[in-house]
Design a protein around this motif. Structure first.
Motif, short mmCIF file in Angstrom:
data_model
loop_
_atom_site.label_atom_id
_atom_site.label_comp_id
_atom_site.label_asym_id
_atom_site.label_seq_id
_atom_site.Cartn_x
_atom_site.Cartn_y
_atom_site.Cartn_z
N ASN A 10 -9.47 -7.41 -23.07
CA ASN A 10 -8.83 -8.48 -21.91
C ASN A 10 -7.84 -7.79 -21.22
O ASN A 10 -6.48 -8.45 -21.19
CB ASN A 10 -8.39 -9.69 -22.57
N ASP A 17 -15.03 -7.20 -16.48
CA ASP A 17 -15.05 -8.65 -16.70
C ASP A 17 -14.21 -9.32 -15.64
O ASP A 17 -14.36 -9.56 -14.55
CB ASP A 17 -15.05 -9.09 -18.01
N GLU A 18 -12.80 -9.18 -15.78
CA GLU A 18 -11.68 -9.61 -14.97
C GLU A 18 -11.95 -9.06 -13.61
O GLU A 18 -11.85 -9.60 -12.63
CB GLU A 18 -10.30 -9.29 -15.59
N GLU A 33 -14.79 -3.97 -22.97
CA GLU A 33 -14.37 -4.72 -21.84
C GLU A 33 -13.01 -4.59 -21.47
O GLU A 33 -12.15 -4.92 -22.27
CB GLU A 33 -14.88 -6.29 -21.96
N LYS A 69 -19.33 -14.50 -15.61
CA LYS A 69 -18.95 -15.75 -16.49
C LYS A 69 -19.28 -16.73 -15.33
O LYS A 69 -18.36 -16.76 -14.30
CB LYS A 69 -17.53 -15.69 -16.86
N ASP A 128 -13.88 -6.16 -26.66
CA ASP A 128 -13.18 -7.01 -25.39
C ASP A 128 -11.60 -6.99 -25.63
O ASP A 128 -11.06 -7.66 -26.50
CB ASP A 128 -13.82 -8.50 -25.23
N LYS A 183 -13.05 -9.13 -30.38
CA LYS A 183 -11.78 -9.01 -29.67
C LYS A 183 -11.02 -8.20 -30.30
O LYS A 183 -10.80 -8.17 -31.55
CB LYS A 183 -11.38 -10.70 -30.06
MG LIG Z 1 -12.74 -11.08 -21.94
#
Ligand SMILES: [Mg+2]
Ligand SMILES: O=C(O)CCC(=O)C1=CC=C[C@@H](O)[C@@H]1C(=O)O
Length: 324
Positions: free
Chosen positions: A165, A215-216, A192, A237, A163, A135
């Motif tokens: 985010n 991803d999002e 990501e 996911k 990632d 992360k």
């Molecule tokens: Mg993520």
């Protein structure tokens, strides 16, 4: 003859699990049981706070409606159901129809949000391809760059997944990239969602030569799977996306576009996580899934995750909240 039950579960989490802005102390969700011709099958419905559009209560209510329809012999339209509900029911239906193969891919990408030295130890023990996920975007971008560069130097044959985010401004993403030596950039399998705006993430990938993954963005309205320079993968996911059919369609579109599809967890219990490992083995057999989330729990549900020694709570200890 059909019958169905809905059980409620609550599992204690490890103390340090933070989702965006909130600490996740207890994981809450539902287990559905479908019964047909002496066969029983299970699925998990567990909206993830801060990530899912629906709450656990909303999901539970919709699950009851859909299960009633199923018991009455109707065909369900899971395309219009809430994502977590569509995923849980489609898994149970696939189990009943013996469509979800039993073998799972339990070789997960170790997830590190703390001490990178722990990751080096785990990676050195990992058989075959060395893939790990860290992360980034939680502290200084410069620190993230230094840590990633250190790992890429320490384990040269590693493929690192990162990632962010969507936490970085374009400037912060550049500050991160500055610390990754150009010869190490190909060791980053993908990063990501570096920036808030997908267009900024794309520009970042093209400017730095660091591949990105969506991803999002996969859950944004109007998203289409397509090949774009600098995009290596899409993260799937299922609890946030929907039915198995919808996930499989996205995986097929990704493969057709030359992209990697990575099945990833939304912090499901060991019940849902095992089904995800089986989905991964079935649909993405050559890709290590992002399922290293059992370590975030203090207990497992109904079945154990391979190698995990946490206590397993049996179905008999859950409350039946609805049945037909
Ligand atoms: Mg993520
Ligand atoms: O993708 C993985 O390897 C594990 C899953 C994972 O990182 C996440 C799952 C769900 C919510 C988040 O905490 C996190 C993510 O940001 O993707």
């Amino acid at each position: 003859m059909r019958s169905a039950k809905l059980f409620q579960y609550q599992l204690p989490m490890d103390s340090g699990v933070i989702l965006r802005d909130q600490r996740l102390i207890t994981r809450e969700g539902w287990v559905i049981e479908l019964c047909q011709d002496q066969q029983r099958a299970y699925g998990e419905i567990a909206p993830l706070p801060e990530f899912s559009v629906e709450t656990a209560t909303e999901a539970g209510e919709q699950a009851q409606q859909l299960l009633s329809q199923w018991v009455a012999g109707e065909t369900l339209d899971l395309d219009v159901a809430l994502p977590s509900v569509a995923f849980g029911i489609s898994c149970a239906l696939a189990e009943l129809a013996a469509e979800l193969p039993a073998t799972g891919n339990y070789l997960v990408a170790p997830l590190c949000s703390g001490d990178p030295d722990d990751l080096v130890v785990r990676l050195n023990q990992m058989p075959g391809e060395k893939v790990a996920k860290i992360k980034v975007g939680m502290y200084e971008a410069v620190r993230d760059g230094i840590v990633a560069n250190m790992l890429l130097e320490a384990i040269p044959d590693m493929q690192l997944r990162l990632d962010a985010n969507r936490q970085w401004t374009p400037l912060k993403a550049q500050q991160f990239a500055k610390y990754i030596r150009p010869e190490h950039r190909s060791g980053i399998a993908f990063l990501e969602e570096p920036c808030r705006e997908p267009s900024d993430s794309l520009a970042f990938a093209q400017q730095t030569g660091i591949n990105i993954a969506w991803d999002e963005t996969v859950r944004d309205a109007g998203f289409e799977v397509k090949a774009e320079p600098g995009v290596a993968a899409i993260i799937i996911k299922p609890t946030l996306i929907g039915s198995l059919e919808r996930c499989i369609s996205l995986i097929e579109q990704a493969h057709a576009a030359g992209l990697i599809a990575v099945i990833s967890s939304s912090i499901e219990s060991s019940l849902g996580l095992n089904q995800l490992a089986r989905l991964a083995q079935w649909q993405t057999p050559n890709v290590i899934p992002g399922l290293d989330t059992m370590q975030l729990f203090q207990a497992q549900l109904m079945q154990s995750w391979p190698g995990c020694e946490l206590p397993v709570i049996p179905l008999s200890e859950l409350d039946v909240v609805w049945q037909k």
